[in-house]
Design an enzyme around this catalytic site. Sequence first.
Site, mmCIF file in Angstrom:
data_model
loop_
_atom_site.group_PDB
_atom_site.id
_atom_site.type_symbol
_atom_site.label_atom_id
_atom_site.label_comp_id
_atom_site.label_asym_id
_atom_site.label_seq_id
_atom_site.Cartn_x
_atom_site.Cartn_y
_atom_site.Cartn_z
ATOM 1 N N PHE A 13 0.753 -1.191 -0.011
ATOM 2 C CA PHE A 13 0.033 -0.092 0.054
ATOM 3 C C PHE A 13 0.674 1.109 -0.043
ATOM 4 O O PHE A 13 1.795 1.281 0.712
ATOM 5 C CB PHE A 13 -0.688 0.268 1.341
ATOM 6 C CG PHE A 13 -1.968 -0.925 1.211
ATOM 7 C CD1 PHE A 13 -3.333 -0.516 0.806
ATOM 8 C CD2 PHE A 13 -1.716 -1.956 1.883
ATOM 9 C CE1 PHE A 13 -4.411 -1.339 0.776
ATOM 10 C CE2 PHE A 13 -2.934 -2.854 1.818
ATOM 11 C CZ PHE A 13 -4.084 -2.698 1.406
ATOM 12 N N ASP A 14 0.390 2.285 -0.706
ATOM 13 C CA ASP A 14 0.704 3.677 -0.486
ATOM 14 C C ASP A 14 -0.199 4.161 0.881
ATOM 15 O O ASP A 14 -1.202 3.248 1.007
ATOM 16 C CB ASP A 14 0.300 4.712 -1.671
ATOM 17 C CG ASP A 14 0.285 6.075 -1.341
ATOM 18 O OD1 ASP A 14 1.323 6.451 -0.760
ATOM 19 O OD2 ASP A 14 -0.865 6.650 -1.374
ATOM 20 N N CYS A 15 0.160 5.020 1.693
ATOM 21 C CA CYS A 15 -0.527 5.302 2.791
ATOM 22 C C CYS A 15 -1.425 6.562 2.474
ATOM 23 O O CYS A 15 -2.676 6.560 2.596
ATOM 24 C CB CYS A 15 0.457 5.301 3.886
ATOM 25 S SG CYS A 15 -0.523 5.800 5.441
#
Length: 244
Positions: A13-15
């Site tokens: 994931f990107d956050c």
Amino acid sequence: MTKALSDFSVLTFDCYGTLIDWESGIWDALQPVIQANNRDDITRGVALEAFAELESSQQSETPAMRYPELLTRVHVRFAERFELTSSDALDRAFGVSVPHWPAFPDSADALRALARHYRLVVLSNVDREGFAASNRKLGVQFDAVYTAEDVGSYKPTPANFEYMLKRLSREHGIGREDILHTAQSLFHDHVPASRAGLARAWIDRQGLSEGGGWGATARVADRPEVDFLYSSLAAMADAVSAQR
């Protein structure tokens, strides 16, 4: 697309923009300097577009700078761009605002649902301390977390994805084919993830695929193709549940 959601075992994931509502966080953190200068003409859209340009430029110029210091410099440049009177205190307050940025309402529940089927990994453009504060809002323990502070550069630099893939292979036995990279930003994530040979799920929270705006994300000239497209993380979690 040759795979189903159930064919992957790892979600990376990107956050910020995907799990954490960074646009609301950024806009809220800009309010003190905007209001102190009585600048009602600086709208949310105008401010976020300027932030996107200034942040990506600063990250390119100072790739090893920790994110709080980088945000502080972005605030200085934002004030200069709009001819605002700022101060060291206001600049620093913006720099340490990440812990106050809210999670999207669906993030925690969706992550808990996804964790029943996948190992969860984060590749984030912040420092370790900033992410730790955000993680407390997300309701899950990630199997691995890699930050710009660890890598010494910021996405979309290819080194960030190379670093993650090497660490996942060496320490967790995870191969490229096991991974579905899940992110909102075309600029920070989908373009470099495509070049890294990763399958990708686009969490299109801005509705960009249907003509929405770019917000706090730098524009890309050519939109990369993605393997999956969802309007929210909750929608992706529902799709996963339907396949299980």
